[in-house]
Enzyme design. Sequence first.
Site, PDB file in Angstrom:
ATOM      1  N   LYS A  52       0.811  -1.226   0.000  1.00  0.00           N
ATOM      2  CA  LYS A  52       0.000   0.000   0.000  1.00  0.00           C
ATOM      3  C   LYS A  52       0.845   1.276   0.000  1.00  0.00           C
ATOM      4  CE  LYS A  52      -3.652  -0.426  -0.414  1.00  0.00           C
ATOM      5  NZ  LYS A  52      -4.267  -0.712  -1.748  1.00  0.00           N
ATOM      6  N   HIS A 110       6.680  -7.464  -2.399  1.00  0.00           N
ATOM      7  CA  HIS A 110       6.617  -6.734  -1.125  1.00  0.00           C
ATOM      8  C   HIS A 110       7.666  -7.284  -0.154  1.00  0.00           C
ATOM      9  CE1 HIS A 110       3.082  -4.634  -2.363  1.00  0.00           C
ATOM     10  NE2 HIS A 110       2.265  -5.654  -2.266  1.00  0.00           N
ATOM     11  N   SER A 140      -3.846   3.244   4.834  1.00  0.00           N
ATOM     12  CA  SER A 140      -4.171   2.560   3.588  1.00  0.00           C
ATOM     13  C   SER A 140      -4.167   1.041   3.786  1.00  0.00           C
ATOM     14  CB  SER A 140      -3.162   2.961   2.510  1.00  0.00           C
ATOM     15  OG  SER A 140      -3.519   2.403   1.271  1.00  0.00           O
TER      16      SER A 140
END
Length: 296
Positions: A52, A110, A140
């Site tokens: 995010k 990620h 987020s």
Amino acid sequence: MMSMDLKMDAIPRPEMFDFHGVSMINMFTENWENIQNFQARPDDILIATYPKAGTTWVSNTLDLLHFGQREKPIPLHKRVAFMEVFIPDFHSGVDLADKLPTSPRLIKTHLPVQFVPKSFWEQKSRIVYIARNAKDNVVSYFHFDRMNKAHPEPGDWSSYLQRFKQGKMVFGSWYDHVSNWWKKKQTYSNLHYMFFEDMVEDTGREIDKLCSFLGLTPSVEEKTRIVGEVHFDKMKNDEMANYSTISDFDFKVSPFMRKGKVGDWKNHFTVAQNEEFDEDYKTKMKDPTLQFRTEI
């Protein structure tokens, strides 16, 4: 179709566990050997982020810079392979990355820097890292975890914020993630480190920096068109970019692309939470060269 939706609802959300010192879930660790043995190529581009932080934004930008408008629309998650995702009998990010027909291949991750397959470093592949300030990032991530049934249950905002400070998030501590990737930049020259806030402030300028890093020279018209294409509102309404085709995402809870703003944290943090967060932040973020903006 209905039975598939019912089946998804019936599947319980996963539990997090400690994986080599980082909180993870099965979906990102079950294919570990294949991830670690992934064979990168010198022209691969790895898009690395904490979740995010602008992954989709940069992915779409890079795809447009390299491949322009495709004749036949393909969803972004099929154009940019999410390396570590693994759903048995259904989807493997490593397989998708291996089979990407494009050159360069665009691959996203990620993973904290210490988990990146070593072939990326050996092949000197280019890496684009984008970081977002912690306050907007946690907000987020909270809304994302609310709508993403494939992630652990987020609980309420205040307990979620505590967990974020402790690093008990899928993919671990934000503080470690952004700091360790920043450190890597000092020794690995093929790493371009970007900030979400800079992209919001002046997308064109940041695309210029990306082009310079990647050795691309789009025309003025082409660049102007791309800046328009990657505008948040345009992407939010684009089914090929907004992940609305993913069955695990409940858009009734929250859209995958929610606001894309800098400073939305002010609508979530209480004064006390903000003060505690700032104090805690100072203890964890010791490198004076890595600075974030929480408003622009």
